[in-house]
Scaffold this active site. Structure first.
Site, PDB file in Angstrom:
ATOM      1  N   HIS A 194     -12.190 -12.948  -3.399  1.00 21.96           N
ATOM      2  CA  HIS A 194     -13.179 -12.005  -3.867  1.00 21.96           C
ATOM      3  C   HIS A 194     -14.191 -12.806  -5.063  1.00 21.96           C
ATOM      4  O   HIS A 194     -15.434 -12.337  -4.970  1.00 21.96           O
ATOM      5  CB  HIS A 194     -12.562 -11.048  -4.475  1.00 21.96           C
ATOM      6  CG  HIS A 194     -11.682 -10.102  -3.606  1.00 21.96           C
ATOM      7  ND1 HIS A 194     -11.061  -9.075  -4.001  1.00 21.96           N
ATOM      8  CD2 HIS A 194     -11.596 -10.202  -2.264  1.00 21.96           C
ATOM      9  CE1 HIS A 194     -10.384  -8.609  -2.876  1.00 21.96           C
ATOM     10  NE2 HIS A 194     -10.959  -9.273  -1.552  1.00 21.96           N
ATOM     11  N   GLU A 232      -8.360 -11.847  -6.926  1.00 19.16           N
ATOM     12  CA  GLU A 232      -8.295 -12.404  -5.893  1.00 19.16           C
ATOM     13  C   GLU A 232      -9.409 -13.521  -5.618  1.00 19.16           C
ATOM     14  O   GLU A 232     -10.669 -13.340  -5.933  1.00 19.16           O
ATOM     15  CB  GLU A 232      -8.443 -11.432  -4.818  1.00 19.16           C
ATOM     16  CG  GLU A 232      -8.584 -12.151  -3.475  1.00 19.16           C
ATOM     17  CD  GLU A 232      -8.314 -11.180  -2.108  1.00 19.16           C
ATOM     18  OE1 GLU A 232      -7.608 -10.161  -2.098  1.00 19.16           O
ATOM     19  OE2 GLU A 232      -8.739 -11.565  -1.177  1.00 19.16           O
ATOM     20  N   ASP A 254       2.248   1.875   3.267  1.00 23.70           N
ATOM     21  CA  ASP A 254       3.306   0.946   3.782  1.00 23.70           C
ATOM     22  C   ASP A 254       4.685   1.335   3.585  1.00 23.70           C
ATOM     23  O   ASP A 254       5.464   1.012   4.261  1.00 23.70           O
ATOM     24  CB  ASP A 254       2.839  -0.579   3.221  1.00 23.70           C
ATOM     25  CG  ASP A 254       1.617  -1.104   3.585  1.00 23.70           C
ATOM     26  OD1 ASP A 254       0.993  -0.777   4.754  1.00 23.70           O
ATOM     27  OD2 ASP A 254       0.853  -1.887   2.702  1.00 23.70           O
ATOM     28  N   ASP A 314      -9.719 -14.440   3.559  1.00 24.77           N
ATOM     29  CA  ASP A 314      -8.293 -14.590   3.079  1.00 24.77           C
ATOM     30  C   ASP A 314      -7.482 -15.798   3.534  1.00 24.77           C
ATOM     31  O   ASP A 314      -6.393 -15.720   4.400  1.00 24.77           O
ATOM     32  CB  ASP A 314      -7.552 -13.247   3.716  1.00 24.77           C
ATOM     33  CG  ASP A 314      -8.034 -12.033   3.024  1.00 24.77           C
ATOM     34  OD1 ASP A 314      -8.713 -12.267   1.634  1.00 24.77           O
ATOM     35  OD2 ASP A 314      -7.819 -10.959   3.395  1.00 24.77           O
ATOM     36  N   ASP A 357      -2.701 -13.312  -1.035  1.00 24.59           N
ATOM     37  CA  ASP A 357      -3.261 -12.308   0.029  1.00 24.59           C
ATOM     38  C   ASP A 357      -4.047 -13.108   1.288  1.00 24.59           C
ATOM     39  O   ASP A 357      -5.224 -13.422   1.165  1.00 24.59           O
ATOM     40  CB  ASP A 357      -4.303 -11.391  -0.716  1.00 24.59           C
ATOM     41  CG  ASP A 357      -4.854 -10.055   0.192  1.00 24.59           C
ATOM     42  OD1 ASP A 357      -4.195  -9.856   1.344  1.00 24.59           O
ATOM     43  OD2 ASP A 357      -5.562  -9.189  -0.367  1.00 24.59           O
ATOM     44  N   HIS A 387       1.008  -1.232   0.061  1.00 24.26           N
ATOM     45  CA  HIS A 387       0.026   0.055   0.066  1.00 24.26           C
ATOM     46  C   HIS A 387       0.910   1.149  -0.018  1.00 24.26           C
ATOM     47  O   HIS A 387       2.088   1.045   0.411  1.00 24.26           O
ATOM     48  CB  HIS A 387      -0.916  -0.094   1.197  1.00 24.26           C
ATOM     49  CG  HIS A 387      -1.827  -1.006   1.315  1.00 24.26           C
ATOM     50  ND1 HIS A 387      -2.106  -1.872   2.463  1.00 24.26           N
ATOM     51  CD2 HIS A 387      -2.838  -1.441   0.309  1.00 24.26           C
ATOM     52  CE1 HIS A 387      -3.102  -2.769   1.997  1.00 24.26           C
ATOM     53  NE2 HIS A 387      -3.813  -2.457   0.911  1.00 24.26           N
ATOM     54  N   ASP A 396     -15.078 -11.696   4.163  1.00 27.45           N
ATOM     55  CA  ASP A 396     -13.867 -12.080   3.460  1.00 27.45           C
ATOM     56  C   ASP A 396     -12.591 -12.880   4.335  1.00 27.45           C
ATOM     57  O   ASP A 396     -12.150 -12.199   5.423  1.00 27.45           O
ATOM     58  CB  ASP A 396     -13.211 -10.508   2.963  1.00 27.45           C
ATOM     59  CG  ASP A 396     -12.111 -10.733   2.092  1.00 27.45           C
ATOM     60  OD1 ASP A 396     -11.861 -11.993   1.608  1.00 27.45           O
ATOM     61  OD2 ASP A 396     -11.426  -9.778   1.712  1.00 27.45           O
ATOM     62  N   GLU A 424      -8.601  -4.398  -8.806  1.00 26.39           N
ATOM     63  CA  GLU A 424      -9.032  -5.842  -7.915  1.00 26.39           C
ATOM     64  C   GLU A 424     -10.384  -5.742  -7.666  1.00 26.39           C
ATOM     65  O   GLU A 424     -10.889  -4.832  -6.617  1.00 26.39           O
ATOM     66  CB  GLU A 424      -7.863  -5.521  -6.841  1.00 26.39           C
ATOM     67  CG  GLU A 424      -8.100  -6.809  -5.846  1.00 26.39           C
ATOM     68  CD  GLU A 424      -7.231  -7.217  -4.656  1.00 26.39           C
ATOM     69  OE1 GLU A 424      -6.392  -6.174  -4.411  1.00 26.39           O
ATOM     70  OE2 GLU A 424      -7.708  -7.781  -3.607  1.00 26.39           O
TER      71      GLU A 424
HETATM   72  C1  XUL Z   1      -9.175  -6.427   0.364  1.00 27.57           C
HETATM   73  C2  XUL Z   1      -7.991  -6.767  -0.211  1.00 27.57           C
HETATM   74  C3  XUL Z   1      -7.028  -5.730  -0.179  1.00 27.57           C
HETATM   75  C4  XUL Z   1      -6.327  -5.584  -1.284  1.00 27.57           C
HETATM   76  C5  XUL Z   1      -5.010  -4.677  -1.329  1.00 27.57           C
HETATM   77  O1  XUL Z   1      -9.976  -7.331   0.538  1.00 27.57           O
HETATM   78  O2  XUL Z   1      -7.986  -7.627  -0.742  1.00 27.57           O
HETATM   79  O3  XUL Z   1      -6.019  -6.372   0.636  1.00 27.57           O
HETATM   80  O4  XUL Z   1      -5.725  -6.657  -1.743  1.00 27.57           O
HETATM   81  O5  XUL Z   1      -5.131  -3.306  -1.015  1.00 27.57           O
HETATM   82 MN    MN Z   2      -6.331  -8.558  -2.071  1.00 26.49          MN
END
Ligand code: XUL
Ligand code: MN
Length: 348
Positions: A214, A211, A53, A251, A283, A50, A249, A175
């Site tokens: 997602h 992703e 970051d 992850d 991620d 980011h 979500d 994304e």
């Molecule tokens: C949110 C997500 C974020 C992006 C990076 O769900 O996936 O972490 O990948 O900004």
């Molecule tokens: Mn992501």
């Protein structure tokens, strides 16, 4: 570690403190330097950032200060032999973006979002990458009648065009995510992301980041999302992970919920030579119960699962697959895949 042609990346937010919507942090924060050690320890090649970051507090810094701090970061990464995959403007935490960034109803908030994304591009220059990732976190609504989706689509296009004009080198990967933090997002799927890019002033510099979690939240199959993007030459990056059904979500570590779904993502990526074009980004978040010293195993597991699945994909007898497809013996094909997945493979 470059293995089977692949290079691997993750973001510093993937080593996190475990806070969720209903409870505080459960692990102490690790400083950035100790996170860099994890990249090396686990054999990763690249860092996803980011903007803040890389340059903390950038909203309060001058353009020169931002550049200098990004240069210092680049220097540190070079010493460690790490490169940067992409930079993503964090457009969802500042009070100005409470109701959207590029699609806020407030013109000054839209202005803030654009300036912030331009700063992220400046940072990406210093870090040696031209890839900007836009997770359009708050481009959507909590209340559907509060915004105009038709107008929002044009606002997104205007913002993308402004960024493409700002830097003739930048490539932008959208994304998509269907919900969270908003109730309903405007760019929920890879198809939406690709379509938006094609409408910009320079489609050749537009693409998507897929992703897994997602896609699953959108009720879609991640491997088909990957294939759709790749067939248009639009897959600029991936965030591989896993997700147990339609809930928040998660992850989860790649392949930890549905190994066959993970296999199919690797199958599509490997068959269409993703390794020659992009990095394997993860991620993934450690499960909240994990204490800090071991809350990096989700990264190790995801990397190893990916590599083991590459071995499975490459070990499958394609002639046998073709013959079974020709005979329409899909149950036998099913068994061939299951048998391959259950066979013991060598460790990477
Ligand atoms: C949110 C997500 C974020 C992006 C990076 O769900 O996936 O972490 O990948 O900004
Ligand atoms: Mn992501």
């Amino acid at each position: 570690m470059e293995k089977y042609g692949y290079r691997f990346s993750f973001g510093p937010w993937n080593i996190h403190e475990g806070a969720d919507s209903f409870g505080p942090s459960v692990r102490p924060s690790r400083d950035f330097e100790s996170k860099l050690a994890v990249f090396k320890e686990l054999g990763f090649d690249a860092v996803q950032f980011h903007d803040d970051d890389a340059v903390p507090g950038l909203d309060d810094l001058s353009a020169t200060q931002i550049r200098e701090r990004a240069q210092a970061m680049h220097q540190r990464l070079s010493e460690l032999g790490l490169v940067v995959e992409f930079v993503a403007p964090r457009l969802w935490e500042h009070p100005m973006t409470i109701d959207g960034a590029f699609t806020s109803n407030d013109a000054s908030a839209r202005e803030y979002a654009l300036e912030r994304a331009k700063k992220a591009i400046d940072i990406s220059h210093e870090l040696g990458t031209n890839l900007l990732v836009l997770w359009l976190a708050r481009e959507g609504t909590y209340l559907r009648e509060a915004k105009d989706a038709y107008q929002a689509t044009h606002q997104l296009l205007e913002a993308l065009n402004a960024l493409l004009e700002y830097d003739p080198q930048v490539r932008i990967a959208i994304e998509p995510k269907p919900n969270e933090p908003m109730d309903l997002a405007y760019i929920p799927t890879i198809g939406h992301g690709v379509a938006l890019g094609l409408q910009t002033i320079d489609p050749s510099r537009m693409g998507v980041l897929m992703e897994s979690a997602h896609a699953i939240l959108a009720g879609l199959d991640p491997s088909d999302e990957i294939a759709f993007a790749m067939s248009f030459g639009k897959l600029l990056s991936v965030h591989l992970n896993d997700q147990n059904g339609l809930k928040y979500d998660q992850d989860r570590a790649f392949g930890s919920v549905d190994l066959r779904r993970a296999f199919n993502q690797v199958r599509v990526l490997d068959t269409h030579l993703y390794w020659s074009a992009g990095m394997v980004g993860l991620d993934v978040k450690a499960i909240r119960t994990q204490p800090a010293p071991i809350a990096i195993k989700h990264l190790r597991n995801s990397l190893h699962t990916f590599l083991r699945l590459v071995e499975v994909v490459r070990s499958i007898d394609q002639q046998a697959v073709k013959a079974l497809i020709a005979q329409r013996d899909y149950e036998e094909l099913d068994w061939l895949i299951l048998d391959s997945l259950m066979r013991r493979q060598g460790s990477p």
